[in-house]
Design a protein around this motif. Structure first.
Motif, PDB file in Angstrom:
ATOM      1  N   SER A 120       0.821  -1.207   0.000  1.00  0.00           N
ATOM      2  CA  SER A 120       0.000   0.000   0.000  1.00  0.00           C
ATOM      3  C   SER A 120       0.854   1.256   0.000  1.00  0.00           C
ATOM      4  N   GLU A 121       1.969   1.233   0.706  1.00  0.00           N
ATOM      5  CA  GLU A 121       2.830   2.415   0.745  1.00  0.00           C
ATOM      6  C   GLU A 121       3.472   2.678  -0.609  1.00  0.00           C
ATOM      7  N   VAL A 122       3.667   1.618  -1.377  1.00  0.00           N
ATOM      8  CA  VAL A 122       4.285   1.788  -2.694  1.00  0.00           C
ATOM      9  C   VAL A 122       3.249   2.125  -3.764  1.00  0.00           C
ATOM     10  N   LYS A 123       2.113   1.442  -3.753  1.00  0.00           N
ATOM     11  CA  LYS A 123       1.119   1.575  -4.820  1.00  0.00           C
ATOM     12  C   LYS A 123      -0.200   2.187  -4.355  1.00  0.00           C
ATOM     13  N   LEU A 180      -2.434   1.129  -2.374  1.00  0.00           N
ATOM     14  CA  LEU A 180      -3.484   0.135  -2.523  1.00  0.00           C
ATOM     15  C   LEU A 180      -4.690   0.467  -1.664  1.00  0.00           C
ATOM     16  N   LEU A 181      -4.451   0.814  -0.436  1.00  0.00           N
ATOM     17  CA  LEU A 181      -5.561   1.059   0.486  1.00  0.00           C
ATOM     18  C   LEU A 181      -6.189   2.434   0.309  1.00  0.00           C
ATOM     19  N   GLU A 182      -5.592   3.271  -0.532  1.00  0.00           N
ATOM     20  CA  GLU A 182      -6.158   4.587  -0.814  1.00  0.00           C
ATOM     21  C   GLU A 182      -7.146   4.538  -1.976  1.00  0.00           C
ATOM     22  N   ALA A 215     -12.567  -2.587  -1.399  1.00  0.00           N
ATOM     23  CA  ALA A 215     -13.407  -3.015  -0.285  1.00  0.00           C
ATOM     24  C   ALA A 215     -12.694  -4.041   0.580  1.00  0.00           C
ATOM     25  N   VAL A 216     -12.045  -5.022  -0.060  1.00  0.00           N
ATOM     26  CA  VAL A 216     -11.424  -6.124   0.677  1.00  0.00           C
ATOM     27  C   VAL A 216     -10.084  -6.445   0.045  1.00  0.00           C
ATOM     28  N   VAL A 217      -9.091  -6.613   0.899  1.00  0.00           N
ATOM     29  CA  VAL A 217      -7.800  -7.172   0.485  1.00  0.00           C
ATOM     30  C   VAL A 217      -7.723  -8.555   1.111  1.00  0.00           C
ATOM     31  N   ARG A 269     -10.825  -6.945  -3.816  1.00  0.00           N
ATOM     32  CA  ARG A 269     -12.227  -6.793  -4.190  1.00  0.00           C
ATOM     33  C   ARG A 269     -12.572  -5.310  -4.144  1.00  0.00           C
ATOM     34  N   MET A 270     -13.097  -4.793  -5.261  1.00  0.00           N
ATOM     35  CA  MET A 270     -13.399  -3.374  -5.368  1.00  0.00           C
ATOM     36  C   MET A 270     -14.753  -3.072  -4.740  1.00  0.00           C
ATOM     37  N   ASN A 271     -14.978  -1.791  -4.432  1.00  0.00           N
ATOM     38  CA  ASN A 271     -16.288  -1.340  -3.989  1.00  0.00           C
ATOM     39  C   ASN A 271     -17.283  -1.410  -5.138  1.00  0.00           C
ATOM     40  N   ALA A 272     -18.573  -1.495  -4.807  1.00  0.00           N
ATOM     41  CA  ALA A 272     -19.608  -1.584  -5.844  1.00  0.00           C
ATOM     42  C   ALA A 272     -19.584  -0.384  -6.785  1.00  0.00           C
ATOM     43  N   PRO A 273     -19.500   0.873  -6.311  1.00  0.00           N
ATOM     44  CA  PRO A 273     -19.433   2.001  -7.265  1.00  0.00           C
ATOM     45  C   PRO A 273     -18.201   1.932  -8.156  1.00  0.00           C
ATOM     46  N   ALA A 274     -17.083   1.488  -7.598  1.00  0.00           N
ATOM     47  CA  ALA A 274     -15.871   1.394  -8.409  1.00  0.00           C
ATOM     48  C   ALA A 274     -16.017   0.318  -9.479  1.00  0.00           C
TER      49      ALA A 274
END
Length: 299
Positions: free
Chosen positions: A255-258, A260-262, A266-268, A279-284
């Motif tokens: 996450s600090e490199v890419k 990811l969490l920003e 929804a789920v890693v 897993r992406m959020n529904a709107p995404a």
């Protein structure tokens, strides 16, 4: 003169015929009396036997026995209740006011009391049996003071269960119930059945998740087997059963490199340690499909 001489000769003849040796029975009795065991028995055993017989005869009466017992109890009580043996005060150090009150209630000592009537080990066990008490020592100080030194458990984590909120120490031991989360907002939060039994592992996860800062909401025990790290915006990091700390550190490094969490994640999912699934959020997901359709229609 001749008659006197004849009588003397007859008396000397009689004396020469008498045997000076003891009889066989008398000899055996003398040898038996010289036996060390018999001599000891006569010197020690016989007086003791007479003493036991006399004591038994005296104590055969129930009235005499009761009288002797009363005298013994009276002498013992007068000795044990001497001022130097009396405990008048209980002093408690290292415990808060509420814990000190609980200690006085659970011990239920009616002071003053003789130190001979106090079971210090049992009193210590009662005190250590209290949830907030980690260790305790009990001793009698000079001056009739019962000294109780207590080390309380330090709350290290908040556990949310079906029964409500509870404070646990670093080992997962129960400390106290917690009415509101706002009373200890600085403590990390865990939830789920069996989470209290893995409190040390949860604290290691919180230490590894320190780079997440205020985004971290808590850690949830799933199926009493593994952990989910819950972040704000509804994000979750699903950790594997084995080596969850290393898996969390890997996600944070990625996450600090890419970032990811920003993203709209929804789920890693790291339940399979060798594969990281996102897993992406529904709107995404809807935006992704819309962009894909636009790209396909443009060709």
């Amino acid at each position: 003169m001749r008659a006197l001489t004849s009588r003397l000769s007859r008396s000397r003849a009689g004396e020469s015929k008498a045997d000076p040796a003891p009889s066989r029975l008398k000899y055996r009795i003398q040898r038996w009396m010289l036996t060390p065991g018999i001599r000891t028995g006569l010197r020690v055993g016989l007086p003791l036997g007479v003493l036991f017989i006399a004591a038994g005869s005296y104590l055969a009466s129930e009235t005499r026995r009761d009288h002797l017992m009363a005298l013994y109890n009276e002498a013992r009580a007068s000795f044990e209740t001497r001022p130097e043996f009396m405990v008048n005060v209980m002093a408690i150090d290292g415990a808060g006011e509420s814990v000190a009150t609980d200690i006085r209630e659970v011990t239920s000592l009616d002071l003053p009391v003789s130190s001979f009537d106090l079971d210090l080990a049992a009193i210590r066990d009662l005190i250590v049996g209290l949830d907030p008490v980690k260790t305790a020592s009990v001793r009698i100080r000079p001056g009739g003071i019962l000294q109780v030194d207590v080390e309380e458990r330090e709350p290290a984590i908040v556990w949310r269960s079906r029964d409500g909120l509870a404070l646990l120490d670093e080992t997962g031991a129960f400390v106290a119930e917690l009415g509101q989360r706002s009373l200890h907002p600085d403590l990390p939060l865990i939830a789920g059945r069996g989470a209290d039994e893995r409190a040390p592992e949860a604290l290691r996860l919180f230490a590894a998740a320190r780079p997440l800062g205020s985004r971290l909401r808590g850690i949830v025990r799933i199926g009493e087997r593994r952990w989910d790290v819950v972040l704000d915006r509804g994000q979750r990091i699903q950790l594997p059963v084995k080596r969850p700390v290393a898996a969390l550190e890997r996600v944070i490094a990625v996450s600090e490199v890419k970032d990811l969490l920003e993203r709209d994640v929804a789920v890693v999912d790291l339940r399979l340690p060798t594969r990281l699934t996102v897993r992406m959020n529904a709107p995404a997901v809807e935006d992704w499909w819309r962009i894909r359709q636009l790209n396909e229609s443009s060709y």
